[in-house]
Every structure is written in C-alpha cells, then in structure tokens.
Scaffold this motif. Sequence first.
Motif, PDB file in Angstrom:
ATOM      1  N   TRP A 293       1.763   7.566  -9.961  1.00  0.00           N
ATOM      2  CA  TRP A 293       2.888   8.231 -10.714  1.00  0.00           C
ATOM      3  C   TRP A 293       2.942   7.533 -11.829  1.00  0.00           C
ATOM      4  CZ3 TRP A 293       7.615   6.330 -12.215  1.00  0.00           C
ATOM      5  CH2 TRP A 293       8.576   7.176 -12.731  1.00  0.00           C
ATOM      6  N   LEU A 294       2.601   6.580 -12.149  1.00  0.00           N
ATOM      7  CA  LEU A 294       2.635   5.788 -13.490  1.00  0.00           C
ATOM      8  C   LEU A 294       1.233   6.070 -13.877  1.00  0.00           C
ATOM      9  CD1 LEU A 294       4.156   2.144 -12.566  1.00  0.00           C
ATOM     10  CD2 LEU A 294       5.393   4.173 -14.140  1.00  0.00           C
TER      11      LEU A 294
ATOM     12  N   VAL B 130       1.020  -1.411   0.027  1.00  0.00           N
ATOM     13  CA  VAL B 130       0.084   0.139   0.071  1.00  0.00           C
ATOM     14  C   VAL B 130       0.831   1.236  -0.112  1.00  0.00           C
ATOM     15  CG1 VAL B 130      -1.449   1.199   1.432  1.00  0.00           C
ATOM     16  CG2 VAL B 130      -1.757  -0.933   1.174  1.00  0.00           C
ATOM     17  N   LEU B 131       1.888   1.440   0.936  1.00  0.00           N
ATOM     18  CA  LEU B 131       2.660   2.505   0.999  1.00  0.00           C
ATOM     19  C   LEU B 131       3.736   2.832  -0.271  1.00  0.00           C
ATOM     20  CD1 LEU B 131       3.935   2.468   4.791  1.00  0.00           C
ATOM     21  CD2 LEU B 131       1.932   3.864   3.859  1.00  0.00           C
ATOM     22  N   GLY B 132       3.976   1.639  -0.740  1.00  0.00           N
ATOM     23  CA  GLY B 132       4.824   1.764  -1.968  1.00  0.00           C
ATOM     24  C   GLY B 132       4.218   1.755  -3.274  1.00  0.00           C
TER      25      GLY B 132
END
Length: 66
Positions: free
Chosen positions: A64-65, A55-57
């Motif tokens: 972003w993608l 979730v965090l990464g």
Amino acid sequence: MPAGVALLGLVVSPIAFLAFATAPEDLVRALQDERLLSALVLSVQTSVVALVITVLGGTPLAWWLA
C-alpha cells in the motif's frame, strides 16, 4: 555478502562459545531439562507468532505504501 557473513558470525559465535565452553555431559543434561525445553518451545512459538503478524500485516502495508 561480507556484511551478511559478519552478522551471521555475531549471531552464531556466542552460541558456539557457550556450547564449547560447557562440558558435553553438562550440555546434554541441560538440554534434557524440562524448564529449558519449555523455554525453547515458548521462544519458537512467540517467534512464529511475530513472523505471522509481520507477514500478514507488514506485507500489505508495504504494498500500500509503495
């Protein structure tokens, strides 16, 4: 929806088979075993860590993608 039900069946059916193939008193005795409980705790802990990392990464990376 039918694919989700099939996937749930694939996950639940082996667990249900093991539970029903074992005598109830053996199942209760196994659930009280310290080694089993420590293995279950370790499994839950690693799953939570993996979920948090995903979730965090993964969420910012997906944004972003996109």
